[in-house]
Design an enzyme around this catalytic site. Structure first.
Site, short mmCIF file in Angstrom:
data_model
loop_
_atom_site.label_atom_id
_atom_site.label_comp_id
_atom_site.label_asym_id
_atom_site.label_seq_id
_atom_site.Cartn_x
_atom_site.Cartn_y
_atom_site.Cartn_z
N TYR A 204 6.14 -0.89 -5.53
CA TYR A 204 7.14 -1.14 -6.58
C TYR A 204 7.01 -2.57 -7.12
O TYR A 204 6.89 -2.79 -8.33
CB TYR A 204 8.57 -0.91 -6.06
CG TYR A 204 9.56 -1.74 -6.83
CD1 TYR A 204 9.85 -1.45 -8.16
CD2 TYR A 204 10.15 -2.88 -6.25
CE1 TYR A 204 10.71 -2.25 -8.89
CE2 TYR A 204 11.00 -3.68 -6.98
CZ TYR A 204 11.28 -3.36 -8.30
OH TYR A 204 12.11 -4.17 -9.03
N HIS A 205 7.07 -3.54 -6.19
CA HIS A 205 7.02 -4.94 -6.67
C HIS A 205 5.71 -5.21 -7.42
O HIS A 205 5.69 -5.95 -8.41
CB HIS A 205 7.18 -5.91 -5.48
CG HIS A 205 8.57 -5.96 -4.92
ND1 HIS A 205 8.95 -5.30 -3.77
CD2 HIS A 205 9.70 -6.59 -5.35
CE1 HIS A 205 10.24 -5.53 -3.52
NE2 HIS A 205 10.72 -6.31 -4.46
N LYS B 97 5.70 -4.39 -11.10
CA LYS B 97 6.31 -5.41 -11.97
C LYS B 97 5.32 -6.53 -12.28
O LYS B 97 5.37 -7.14 -13.34
CB LYS B 97 7.56 -6.00 -11.30
CG LYS B 97 8.66 -4.98 -11.03
CD LYS B 97 9.65 -4.90 -12.17
CE LYS B 97 10.83 -4.02 -11.83
NZ LYS B 97 11.76 -3.84 -12.94
N SER C 241 5.12 -4.56 -2.16
CA SER C 241 5.33 -3.11 -2.13
C SER C 241 4.70 -2.59 -3.42
O SER C 241 4.47 -3.36 -4.37
CB SER C 241 6.81 -2.74 -2.10
OG SER C 241 7.41 -2.98 -3.36
N THR D 290 11.09 -9.01 -11.31
CA THR D 290 11.71 -9.21 -9.99
C THR D 290 11.21 -10.50 -9.35
O THR D 290 10.06 -10.89 -9.55
CB THR D 290 11.40 -8.01 -9.06
OG1 THR D 290 11.90 -8.30 -7.75
CG2 THR D 290 9.91 -7.72 -8.93
O1 LIG Z 1 19.34 -2.96 5.64
C1 LIG Z 1 18.56 -3.85 5.26
C2 LIG Z 1 18.05 -3.88 3.95
C3 LIG Z 1 17.18 -4.88 3.61
N1 LIG Z 1 16.82 -5.83 4.52
C4 LIG Z 1 15.90 -6.91 4.12
O2 LIG Z 1 16.50 -7.57 3.02
C5 LIG Z 1 15.50 -8.05 2.13
C6 LIG Z 1 15.83 -7.54 0.74
O3 LIG Z 1 15.70 -6.13 0.72
P1 LIG Z 1 16.51 -5.24 -0.32
O4 LIG Z 1 16.30 -3.81 0.06
O5 LIG Z 1 17.89 -5.73 -0.44
O6 LIG Z 1 15.80 -5.61 -1.69
P2 LIG Z 1 14.33 -5.32 -2.23
O7 LIG Z 1 13.67 -4.19 -1.54
O8 LIG Z 1 13.60 -6.60 -2.26
O9 LIG Z 1 14.60 -4.81 -3.71
C7 LIG Z 1 15.78 -5.10 -4.43
O10 LIG Z 1 15.75 -6.42 -4.89
C8 LIG Z 1 14.62 -6.72 -5.73
C9 LIG Z 1 14.73 -8.17 -6.07
S1 LIG Z 1 13.82 -9.20 -4.96
O11 LIG Z 1 14.21 -8.85 -3.59
O12 LIG Z 1 12.42 -8.88 -5.16
O13 LIG Z 1 14.13 -10.56 -5.27
C10 LIG Z 1 14.65 -5.82 -6.94
O14 LIG Z 1 13.51 -6.06 -7.73
C11 LIG Z 1 14.68 -4.37 -6.53
O15 LIG Z 1 14.79 -3.53 -7.65
C12 LIG Z 1 15.86 -4.14 -5.60
O16 LIG Z 1 15.86 -2.79 -5.14
C13 LIG Z 1 14.17 -7.55 2.66
O17 LIG Z 1 13.56 -8.59 3.34
C14 LIG Z 1 14.55 -6.44 3.61
O18 LIG Z 1 13.62 -6.28 4.65
C15 LIG Z 1 17.33 -5.82 5.80
O19 LIG Z 1 17.02 -6.67 6.62
N2 LIG Z 1 18.19 -4.82 6.12
#
Ligand SMILES: O=c1ccn([C@@H]2O[C@H](COP(=O)(O)OP(=O)(O)O[C@H]3O[C@H](CS(=O)(=O)O)[C@@H](O)[C@H](O)[C@H]3O)[C@@H](O)[C@H]2O)c(=O)[nH]1
Length: 483
Positions: free
Chosen positions: A271-272, A275, A269, A234
């Protein structure tokens, strides 16, 4: 099954999905560690006595139930035969986590491209939904119906191994009977909020992810040393440093000496972090054992349809919009469709790399077609564009207006601990160099995603939309209610 029902009932998270499928003490030989077993019993010999000759289509359960050709036979009649590329004969890909969001789309894509595909999955993602009272926006068919439908539409078989990669004996048997040339490993608990619900979910996430990957590495070493591991990492491993993010490695000069080192990791997190631990284990085994591996540091995926999943309703992919498994852009589209304010966490300046699910499947295919060399630990940053949460909210607001939807963005208190305004500039050239042709987030794509959400909006449970997992409030007490 009694365990499954009581777990669903009490919300008790499982320490290992193996609990579900195998009664305690069902095995006369319990595997404590691969090393234990190898010295007491020659594992290869032990398993080869138990293994069956390869068959065209298998369904193997964790308890090594008899091979089933039923799906094949039922589906074969009336199928449309797609041409199989000649090179595919030696291209056997095992897709671990092939029943999930990215895994299902990838399994179908690889199958349509002429690869022989086997799905390995413990179906735990479906169980999480039951435990937390969540549901995909889209109705999804059982894995058996999915595979049967794929066979009837295309004539192509997908083998199925149902079991837990944390159970090494199951995994070993799957490796020995399938003999993969490549393994794509999506089989991890992938939600950051899920890993932050309570102590036991944090422990489950790290155990499931880290031990699962470790077992895959041991299986490659023991049974398929030429096999290329394509592992889903990730972009979140890097965090949000105040310098450019490189692809896996950075060259540093310190006190007059220069070295190229793994890029610093600052995951935010459990989770992260799992990885990050995986990446370290993979890098070490590449060096120590000569494993060939590609770590795909994927960004946030959006979209739902691929050429293959849209061939039939029974092939439809899952689409999560809830506060635990739903990701930013997909969530915003569903929120817009049902007239819920867009949930911007905090200031909304959180910037991440994003990609269309059609690019996920393309990237995995490119990684498989261009394998890492023996001993090489390759890292690709897998995303196509960067957006802040505020960028996404304004794009969805604009697209919604065109469809006559009244969309409002709402800043909600951030349930996470993360920078809300920060520098972000991540490299992502290696997959482009291999030939990735990105589907960028255009107006028309956003329109079709919104239309898709509108089509299914009657299925939305609006109670699942607001976030309810707090990074700061995580405690040791098991949370049994819907997250
Ligand atoms: O309703 C929401 C949902 C999320 N966010 C924000 O959007 C960002 C991304 O959150 P996300 O829930 O879309 O993604 P994340 O938790 O980071 O995890 C997802 O994206 C990751 C890639 S990355 O984000 O680490 O590049 C993957 O590893 C995970 O499996 C996948 O669930 C965060 O700053 C979060 O706080 C909002 O503001 N509002």
């Amino acid at each position: 099954m009694a365990d499954l029902l009581s777990s669903c009932h009490t919300g008790r998270p499982l320490h290992s999905i193996t609990e579900l499928y195998r009664p305690r003490n069902a095995w006369t030989l319990r595997l404590k560690s691969a090393a234990d077993l190898t010295c007491k019993f020659p594992l290869k010999a032990l398993i080869s006595r138990r293994s069956r000759p390869p068959t065209r289509q298998r369904t193997v359960y964790a308890t090594a139930a008899p091979v089933s050709r039923e799906i094949d036979d039922q589906a074969a009649s009336g199928s449309k035969q797609f041409p199989v590329e000649s090179s595919s004969k030696s291209k056997k890909v095992m897709v671990i986590g092939g029943d999930g969001y990215c895994g299902w789309a990838t399994a179908l894509h690889l199958s349509s491209k002429g690869y022989e595909v086997a799905i390995v999955d413990n179906l735990v993602r479906r169980l999480f939904d039951h435990q937390l009272g969540l549901s995909s926006l889209t109705p999804i068919s059982s894995i058996h119906d999915r595979i049967r439908r794929w066979k009837s539409l295309t004539g192509k078989s997908i083998d199925l191994f149902i079991g837990d990669v944390c159970d090494f004996e199951f995994l070993a048997e799957a490796f020995i009977s399938y003999e993969p040339n490549s393994v794509v490993h999506f089989g991890e608990q992938r939600s950051a909020p899920y890993s932050m619900i309570d102590r036991s979910r944090a422990v489950f996430t790290q155990h499931n992810n880290v031990i699962g990957t470790l077992n895959v590495l041991f299986a490659i070493k023991e049974f398929a040393e030429e096999c290329h591991l394509v592992k889903l990492g990730t972009m979140g491993e890097y965090g949000t440093p105040n310098i450019d993010i490189e692809e896996g490695y950075i060259t540093i000069t310190h006190n007059g000496r220069t070295d190229t080192l793994p890029y610093p990791k600052q995951a935010s997190s459990f989770y992260h972090l799992s990885k990050v631990h995986d990446s370290n284990n993979i890098a070490f085994t590449c060096k120590a054992w000569g494993i060939r591996a590609t770590d795909l540091n994927q960004g946030v995926v959006y979209g739902v349809r691929t050429d293959e999943t849209e061939m039939h309703d029974e092939l439809c992919n899952r689409f999560d919009y809830d506060g635990v498994f739903g990701t930013a852009l997909n969530r915003f589209c569903v929120q817009a469709a049902v007239g819920h304010p867009l949930t911007v966490y905090g200031k909304g300046g959180q910037t991440r790399g994003y990609l269309d699910i059609r690019d996920t499947v393309q990237c995995v295919e490119l990684a498989i077609a261009n394998p890492a060399k023996p001993g090489e630990f390759r890292v690709f940053n897998q995303f196509t564009e960067q957006f802040s949460v505020n960028d996404l909210a304004s794009l969805v607001t604009k697209a919604g207006a065109k469809l006559g939807l009244e969309v409002q963005a709402l800043s909600v208190p951030n349930p996470r601990v993360e920078a809300e305004e920060h520098y972000y500039n991540a490299k992502h050239t290696k997959l482009m160099e291999l030939g990735l042709q990105p589907h960028l987030l255009s107006d028309s794509l956003l329109d079709s995603l919104l239309n898709f959400a509108v089509r299914f909006r009657d299925r939305v449970d609006t109670a699942q939309i607001m976030p309810s997992v707090s990074w700061k409030k995580i405690g040791v007490k098991p949370r049994t209610v819907a997250a």
